[in-house]
Write a protein that holds these residues in place. Structure first.
Motif, PDB file in Angstrom:
ATOM      1  N   THR A 190       0.834  -1.207   0.000  1.00 45.55           N
ATOM      2  CA  THR A 190       0.000   0.000   0.000  1.00 45.55           C
ATOM      3  C   THR A 190       0.863   1.249   0.000  1.00 45.55           C
ATOM      4  O   THR A 190       0.587   2.218  -0.723  1.00 45.55           O
ATOM      5  CB  THR A 190      -0.935  -0.004   1.220  1.00 45.55           C
ATOM      6  OG1 THR A 190      -1.747  -1.184   1.186  1.00 45.55           O
ATOM      7  CG2 THR A 190      -1.829   1.218   1.230  1.00 45.55           C
ATOM      8  N   PHE A 191       1.918   1.271   0.795  1.00 47.87           N
ATOM      9  CA  PHE A 191       2.823   2.421   0.823  1.00 47.87           C
ATOM     10  C   PHE A 191       3.492   2.620  -0.539  1.00 47.87           C
ATOM     11  O   PHE A 191       3.658   3.750  -1.004  1.00 47.87           O
ATOM     12  CB  PHE A 191       3.878   2.233   1.917  1.00 47.87           C
ATOM     13  CG  PHE A 191       3.473   2.780   3.257  1.00 47.87           C
ATOM     14  CD1 PHE A 191       3.702   4.108   3.580  1.00 47.87           C
ATOM     15  CD2 PHE A 191       2.851   1.973   4.194  1.00 47.87           C
ATOM     16  CE1 PHE A 191       3.328   4.619   4.810  1.00 47.87           C
ATOM     17  CE2 PHE A 191       2.473   2.469   5.427  1.00 47.87           C
ATOM     18  CZ  PHE A 191       2.709   3.794   5.736  1.00 47.87           C
ATOM     19  N   ASN A 192       3.869   1.523  -1.175  1.00 49.35           N
ATOM     20  CA  ASN A 192       4.503   1.631  -2.496  1.00 49.35           C
ATOM     21  C   ASN A 192       3.547   2.220  -3.521  1.00 49.35           C
ATOM     22  O   ASN A 192       3.922   3.055  -4.353  1.00 49.35           O
ATOM     23  CB  ASN A 192       4.999   0.264  -2.958  1.00 49.35           C
ATOM     24  CG  ASN A 192       6.197  -0.217  -2.152  1.00 49.35           C
ATOM     25  OD1 ASN A 192       6.921   0.585  -1.563  1.00 49.35           O
ATOM     26  ND2 ASN A 192       6.404  -1.513  -2.120  1.00 49.35           N
ATOM     27  N   ASP A 193       2.284   1.792  -3.494  1.00 53.09           N
ATOM     28  CA  ASP A 193       1.307   2.293  -4.449  1.00 53.09           C
ATOM     29  C   ASP A 193       1.058   3.783  -4.263  1.00 53.09           C
ATOM     30  O   ASP A 193       0.740   4.496  -5.222  1.00 53.09           O
ATOM     31  CB  ASP A 193      -0.010   1.535  -4.302  1.00 53.09           C
ATOM     32  CG  ASP A 193       0.105   0.088  -4.770  1.00 53.09           C
ATOM     33  OD1 ASP A 193       1.132  -0.238  -5.417  1.00 53.09           O
ATOM     34  OD2 ASP A 193      -0.802  -0.704  -4.473  1.00 53.09           O
ATOM     35  N   LEU A 194       1.196   4.257  -3.033  1.00 54.63           N
ATOM     36  CA  LEU A 194       0.973   5.673  -2.755  1.00 54.63           C
ATOM     37  C   LEU A 194       2.230   6.510  -2.971  1.00 54.63           C
ATOM     38  O   LEU A 194       2.219   7.723  -2.746  1.00 54.63           O
ATOM     39  CB  LEU A 194       0.481   5.856  -1.310  1.00 54.63           C
ATOM     40  CG  LEU A 194      -0.896   5.257  -0.986  1.00 54.63           C
ATOM     41  CD1 LEU A 194      -1.189   5.360   0.505  1.00 54.63           C
ATOM     42  CD2 LEU A 194      -1.994   5.961  -1.781  1.00 54.63           C
ATOM     43  N   GLY A 195       3.315   5.852  -3.346  1.00 53.89           N
ATOM     44  CA  GLY A 195       4.556   6.581  -3.539  1.00 53.89           C
ATOM     45  C   GLY A 195       5.205   6.993  -2.231  1.00 53.89           C
ATOM     46  O   GLY A 195       6.048   7.899  -2.190  1.00 53.89           O
ATOM     47  N   LEU A 196       4.816   6.348  -1.149  1.00 59.64           N
ATOM     48  CA  LEU A 196       5.317   6.724   0.181  1.00 59.64           C
ATOM     49  C   LEU A 196       6.417   5.790   0.666  1.00 59.64           C
ATOM     50  O   LEU A 196       6.751   5.790   1.850  1.00 59.64           O
ATOM     51  CB  LEU A 196       4.158   6.715   1.191  1.00 59.64           C
ATOM     52  CG  LEU A 196       2.987   7.652   0.880  1.00 59.64           C
ATOM     53  CD1 LEU A 196       1.901   7.517   1.932  1.00 59.64           C
ATOM     54  CD2 LEU A 196       3.460   9.102   0.783  1.00 59.64           C
ATOM     55  N   GLN A 197       6.964   4.972  -0.244  1.00 55.75           N
ATOM     56  CA  GLN A 197       8.058   4.109   0.169  1.00 55.75           C
ATOM     57  C   GLN A 197       9.236   4.975   0.638  1.00 55.75           C
ATOM     58  O   GLN A 197       9.559   5.991   0.038  1.00 55.75           O
ATOM     59  CB  GLN A 197       8.503   3.186  -0.981  1.00 55.75           C
ATOM     60  CG  GLN A 197       9.072   3.883  -2.189  1.00 55.75           C
ATOM     61  CD  GLN A 197       8.007   4.262  -3.214  1.00 55.75           C
ATOM     62  OE1 GLN A 197       6.840   4.390  -2.842  1.00 55.75           O
ATOM     63  NE2 GLN A 197       8.404   4.433  -4.450  1.00 55.75           N
ATOM     64  N   GLY A 198       9.827   4.569   1.725  1.00 55.68           N
ATOM     65  CA  GLY A 198      10.889   5.378   2.325  1.00 55.68           C
ATOM     66  C   GLY A 198      10.365   6.281   3.421  1.00 55.68           C
ATOM     67  O   GLY A 198      11.133   6.738   4.278  1.00 55.68           O
ATOM     68  N   LEU A 199       9.028   6.561   3.380  1.00 53.49           N
ATOM     69  CA  LEU A 199       8.430   7.379   4.439  1.00 53.49           C
ATOM     70  C   LEU A 199       7.769   6.507   5.511  1.00 53.49           C
ATOM     71  O   LEU A 199       7.256   7.031   6.496  1.00 53.49           O
ATOM     72  CB  LEU A 199       7.372   8.324   3.847  1.00 53.49           C
ATOM     73  CG  LEU A 199       7.889   9.369   2.855  1.00 53.49           C
ATOM     74  CD1 LEU A 199       6.725  10.172   2.289  1.00 53.49           C
ATOM     75  CD2 LEU A 199       8.893  10.300   3.530  1.00 53.49           C
ATOM     76  N   ASP A 200       7.774   5.192   5.306  1.00 51.51           N
ATOM     77  CA  ASP A 200       7.119   4.297   6.258  1.00 51.51           C
ATOM     78  C   ASP A 200       8.041   3.848   7.381  1.00 51.51           C
ATOM     79  O   ASP A 200       7.659   3.019   8.200  1.00 51.51           O
ATOM     80  CB  ASP A 200       6.555   3.075   5.537  1.00 51.51           C
ATOM     81  CG  ASP A 200       7.641   2.275   4.821  1.00 51.51           C
ATOM     82  OD1 ASP A 200       8.735   2.835   4.614  1.00 51.51           O
ATOM     83  OD2 ASP A 200       7.394   1.107   4.469  1.00 51.51           O
ATOM     84  N   ASP A 201       9.273   4.378   7.417  1.00 55.59           N
ATOM     85  CA  ASP A 201      10.195   3.994   8.484  1.00 55.59           C
ATOM     86  C   ASP A 201      10.173   4.984   9.640  1.00 55.59           C
ATOM     87  O   ASP A 201      10.966   4.873  10.572  1.00 55.59           O
ATOM     88  CB  ASP A 201      11.630   3.865   7.951  1.00 55.59           C
ATOM     89  CG  ASP A 201      12.138   5.165   7.348  1.00 55.59           C
ATOM     90  OD1 ASP A 201      11.329   6.102   7.165  1.00 55.59           O
ATOM     91  OD2 ASP A 201      13.351   5.254   7.052  1.00 55.59           O
ATOM     92  N   GLY A 202       9.271   5.946   9.595  1.00 59.82           N
ATOM     93  CA  GLY A 202       9.154   6.926  10.668  1.00 59.82           C
ATOM     94  C   GLY A 202       7.998   6.615  11.599  1.00 59.82           C
ATOM     95  O   GLY A 202       7.436   5.511  11.613  1.00 59.82           O
ATOM     96  N   ARG A 203       7.633   7.600  12.381  1.00 58.54           N
ATOM     97  CA  ARG A 203       6.567   7.434  13.379  1.00 58.54           C
ATOM     98  C   ARG A 203       5.214   7.152  12.717  1.00 58.54           C
ATOM     99  O   ARG A 203       4.428   6.355  13.216  1.00 58.54           O
ATOM    100  CB  ARG A 203       6.507   8.693  14.241  1.00 58.54           C
ATOM    101  CG  ARG A 203       5.394   8.716  15.253  1.00 58.54           C
ATOM    102  CD  ARG A 203       5.537   7.623  16.271  1.00 58.54           C
ATOM    103  NE  ARG A 203       4.442   7.641  17.231  1.00 58.54           N
ATOM    104  CZ  ARG A 203       4.074   6.621  17.965  1.00 58.54           C
ATOM    105  NH1 ARG A 203       4.740   5.482  17.872  1.00 58.54           N
ATOM    106  NH2 ARG A 203       3.070   6.711  18.800  1.00 58.54           N
ATOM    107  N   TYR A 204       4.935   7.779  11.579  1.00 59.78           N
ATOM    108  CA  TYR A 204       3.674   7.548  10.871  1.00 59.78           C
ATOM    109  C   TYR A 204       3.568   6.066  10.496  1.00 59.78           C
ATOM    110  O   TYR A 204       2.516   5.442  10.687  1.00 59.78           O
ATOM    111  CB  TYR A 204       3.602   8.424   9.619  1.00 59.78           C
ATOM    112  CG  TYR A 204       2.271   8.404   8.917  1.00 59.78           C
ATOM    113  CD1 TYR A 204       1.326   9.400   9.140  1.00 59.78           C
ATOM    114  CD2 TYR A 204       1.949   7.392   8.011  1.00 59.78           C
ATOM    115  CE1 TYR A 204       0.094   9.384   8.487  1.00 59.78           C
ATOM    116  CE2 TYR A 204       0.734   7.366   7.354  1.00 59.78           C
ATOM    117  CZ  TYR A 204      -0.189   8.364   7.595  1.00 59.78           C
ATOM    118  OH  TYR A 204      -1.411   8.342   6.945  1.00 59.78           O
ATOM    119  N   GLY A 205       4.633   5.517   9.960  1.00 53.60           N
ATOM    120  CA  GLY A 205       4.630   4.104   9.592  1.00 53.60           C
ATOM    121  C   GLY A 205       4.470   3.195  10.793  1.00 53.60           C
ATOM    122  O   GLY A 205       3.774   2.174  10.723  1.00 53.60           O
ATOM    123  N   ASP A 206       5.103   3.563  11.938  1.00 56.47           N
ATOM    124  CA  ASP A 206       4.969   2.753  13.148  1.00 56.47           C
ATOM    125  C   ASP A 206       3.524   2.713  13.634  1.00 56.47           C
ATOM    126  O   ASP A 206       3.003   1.650  13.996  1.00 56.47           O
ATOM    127  CB  ASP A 206       5.866   3.315  14.255  1.00 56.47           C
ATOM    128  CG  ASP A 206       7.344   3.069  13.996  1.00 56.47           C
ATOM    129  OD1 ASP A 206       7.655   2.200  13.160  1.00 56.47           O
ATOM    130  OD2 ASP A 206       8.177   3.756  14.612  1.00 56.47           O
TER     131      ASP A 206
END
Length: 813
Positions: A190-206
């Motif tokens: 889902t993160f990849n489809d939204l172009g958010l890969q790389g942003l899921d390693d922060g607090r939002y992703g946790d």
């Protein structure tokens, strides 16, 4: 026309060509990361850092109008530089947005987006910075022009321009997790489809993963194990912060415990124990405070009830296997009847809680049978109980203590003692189980019946049934006996008649586990009368009532209660104490009945210490902070507050404790009286311990030296009695220190070298328990040591001087 199928030809790249592409990709990545960063950027970054360090921001308003400053500031916020935290201000962000018109550059906007996803709800710690940043991102994304170049990969700015109102809210991670679960997809996809890969390693992703895991648990079938559980067992996941000061692990435990009924499935129970451990441990244990305390007492009791079956299983396995290995035919003969009886109680759903006690040999048997599967917590036993197993069973209307071998079965009509039920005591002896616990039961409930029965074949069960029936408790005895024993019971005894008058269990009286009940001081009598209780659970040991002449250390906890034993500290009243009392007096009007100073004088030392603590720290809970400061167990503090101090204290809505207004007045009066008594006592004390040519009185519980004239031997320097010309012994020459035993002297020397340390520090260094240290400090060292306002211990001046002289004398021998 039918054309032939085309065959794709594979192009084989040579190594130089492939390496050239790799070098080009690496170079492109470096260029992308370094975009916008040049010498001017580095200078601006350094300038912002200097401003944060110095606190001088005069130039900042003018600089914020430059694009370079906006880019440098957003980058500075992204770094882990500790000075960047000083610039995380909603006012500064608002000023930046107003200065950057008509909109932010793409690079600045991307960096602010990264900041939002990396820190997310943690930004709320900076005066609502997250909310302002959320609105800023939505506003700036709306102003973003459509991209003219089609990208081969999803552009996060474009996606967020469309979905930002849903994803950027505080509830965004939960919504994203729920949508992913409904679609049956993985979160990473889902993160990849939204172009958010790389942003899921922060607090939002946790937070997003936490909701994903927890939503999975909410819909997981009761008997199933999920791969999500494997993830949650990782400390990095389970200990990650979630909501309201809790961790993800806490939320997972709450879901599984609340979804389970009266008994959890094996996979779920295994997960709970692997994550949080057994809750049947001391409330002061780190694991209990970390995992179980935040879940609340209802959930804790629910899990403890589940584990009763495991306790019963281990107990029966240990007894059965020991009988086989030791070839103890008598134990093997008695085992089946006990097994049927205990398993019958479980089938009748009478068992609410249990506690397992194992001797060392019994522990070895359990571990040899189950290996690493043993997850349950149990208490230990030593001495004659080394090879035995004992189990405590709370059956609601009655309680049992059953054991192996020749241990009797004990039947109580109420929980017998906190020693068994609170999990604070980790080890038991035979005398504790057969003497101390019944004594506590009688002390709490008065004449409430209890019985213990030897396991005489075919008779002991009848005695248990009859005792319970007499007190109005009936059991389905057929479920607790074999067919043969049941028929035998009917022929010999019949079915016990259950009394219509149920024995009423009185409200338990909190046992006073501390020593002194009161100390009466009258300077004119030169004696101290002490009344002591024999039974204690914690810091102080009992002593018989004695009379002691003034002028000596009194080997009793109560000795430090009356004012002469608090010299330096009581001479000058604690300003903090009086200030707290006055402050509390203004806000505390919960008790209108007056409390006389004499009422406080009847309290023992421990009770006064607890009362004084909450006078100085109004609103504190009877928990770990108070326990550490007072060097007491939490359970003992709670007993005092619910018992002898119940009329002197009250509890607010946040479970904090305060003194009643009447108690505050009485405490202030008592403190002032102590100061006056101390002055009078010290005058007498200085007279009695004056020059070598004056009469002196030296006394201790075991030795009393009569008043006698004395002089100093000119050759040896030793004091000589006129009636007995032999030089005086060391105890007489050093009346305060000379009579101390080696352990007492060792502790005194510790506090001489480490003034202000607390009892637990001394215990750690000297290899003693805190209980032993407290027994000495409140006993034989009571007059030699004092306690400061921080509950640290120090030597009084007279003791310090005499100890130095004593050590010098010892070196000269």
């Amino acid at each position: 026309m039918k054309l032939p199928e085309t065959k794709s030809a594979l192009t084989l790249w040579s190594f130089p060509s492939a390496n050239a592409w790799d070098a080009l990709l690496t170079k492109t990545s470096r260029m992308e990361a370094a975009a916008g960063q040049n010498s001017a950027f580095a200078e601006m970054l350094a300038k912002l850092r200097n401003m944060a360090m110095s606190g001088r921001f005069e130039e900042l308003p003018a600089l914020l109008k430059r694009r370079l400053t906006a880019r440098a500031l957003s980058w500075f916020w992204l770094t882990d530089d500790r000075f960047a935290e000083r610039l995380l201000s909603r006012q500064l962000l608002s000023t930046l947005l107003n200065a950057q018109q008509p909109r932010l550059t793409r690079i600045t906007l991307q960096q602010l987006m990264q900041l939002y996803f990396r820190r997310f709800d943690l930004l709320d710690q900076h005066d609502g910075f997250r909310e302002v940043l959320e609105q800023a991102l939505l506003s700036q994304l709306a102003k973003l022009p459509e991209s003219r170049i089609a990208s081969l990969r999803p552009n996060p700015l474009v996606i967020l321009k469309q979905e930002g109102k849903r994803l950027l809210t505080l509830d965004g991670p939960r919504q994203l997790a729920e949508e992913t679960l409904k679609a049956g997809r993985e979160l990473g996809a889902t993160f990849n489809d939204l172009g958010l890969q790389g942003l899921d390693d922060g607090r939002y992703g946790d937070v997003c993963r936490a909701h994903f895991y927890l939503e999975t648990l909410r819909h997981l079938p009761l008997d199933n194990w999920s791969s999500v559980m494997d993830e949650l067992l990782k400390p990095s996941v389970s200990k990650a912060p979630f909501e309201a000061g809790r961790c993800i692990g806490h939320a997972a435990l709450e879901i599984l415990i609340d979804r389970s009924g009266q008994e959890a499935s094996e996979p779920w129970q295994s997960f709970i124990l692997d994550l949080a451990g057994d809750p049947r441990i001391a409330s002061s244990a780190y694991n209990y405070r970390q995992w179980w305390q935040p879940l609340g007492e209802v959930r804790i009791q629910k899990v403890r009830g589940w584990l009763s079956k495991e306790d019963l299983r281990l107990f029966l396995q240990a007894v059965e296997q020991y009988g086989l290995e030791s070839r103890n035919t008598e134990l093997q003969r008695m085992f089946p009847a006990r097994k049927l009886f205990l398993e019958g109680l479980f089938k009748l759903k009478l068992i609410r809680n249990t506690r397992l006690l194992l001797g060392n040999k019994a522990q070895q048997i359990v571990k040899s049978i189950l290996g690493q599967e043993v997850k349950t917590s149990f208490a230990t036993m030593d001495g004659p109980m080394n090879d035995k197993a004992v189990i405590y069973l709370d059956c609601g209307d009655f309680c049992l203590v059953e054991g192996s071998h020749s241990f009797k079965i004990w039947v109580y009509l109420a929980p017998p003692s906190d020693l068994l039920t609170s999990y604070e005591k980790p080890a038991f002896s035979h005398s504790t189980l057969t003497s101390a616990i019944p004594a506590h039961y009688r002390k709490q409930y008065g004449n409430l019946p209890l019985e213990s029965f030897v396991h005489t074949p075919h008779i002991w069960q009848h005695k248990v049934f009859t005792f319970l029936a007499k007190n109005g408790i009936g059991l389905d005895i057929e479920q607790l006996l074999s067919n043969q024993d049941y028929q035998n019971q009917l022929r010999r005894f019949g079915i016990p008649v259950v009394s219509a008058n149920r024995t009423v269990v009185p409200i338990p009286q909190a046992p006073n586990v501390n020593s002194a009940q009161g100390v009466e001081f009258n300077p004119s009598k030169k004696t101290i009368n002490r009344s002591l209780q024999a039974d204690q659970l914690t810091a102080l040991s009992p002593n018989d009532s004695k009379e002691t002449t003034i002028g000596t250390p009194i080997a009793n906890a109560g000795s430090s209660q009356y004012s002469p034993h608090k010299t330096e500290e009581v001479k000058k009243l604690s300003e903090k104490m009086l200030s707290s009392l006055k402050k509390s007096l203004k806000s505390s009007d919960n008790m209108t009945d007056p409390v006389k100073r004499s009422t406080l004088e009847t309290l023992n030392t421990m009770e006064l210490r607890v009362l004084k603590y909450f006078a100085e720290n109004p609103g504190d809970k009877a928990m770990h902070k108070a326990a550490l400061a007072l060097a007491l167990e939490i359970v003992d503090i709670k007993k005092l507050l619910a018992g002898t101090l119940a009329d002197l204290c009250w509890q607010d809505t946040h479970n904090g404790w305060h003194l009643t207004s009447a108690a505050i007045k009485a405490m202030a009066a008592l403190e002032e009286q102590k100061a006056n008594d101390t002055k009078a006592f010290d005058t007498k004390l200085s007279t009695s311990h004056g020059s070598a040519d004056t009469d002196s009185v030296v006394d201790r519980e075991d030795v009393t030296v009569e008043k006698t004239s004395s002089k100093v031997d000119s050759d040896t320097g030793a004091k000589i009695d006129y009636r007995n010309p032999k030089p005086m012994t060391i105890p007489n020459q050093y009346p305060l220190v000379g009579r101390l035993k080696p352990r007492e002297l060792k502790l005194l020397e510790y506090f001489a070298a480490n003034s202000g340390d607390k009892a637990r520090h001394a215990a750690n260094v000297l290899g003693m328990s805190v209980k032993e240290v407290n027994q000495l400090l409140y006993g034989p060292l009571a007059k030699l040591c004092g306690q400061n306002s921080e509950y640290g211990w120090y030597l009084k001046s007279s003791a310090s001087e005499e100890l130095a002289n004593y050590k010098e004398h010892q070196r000269g021998l």
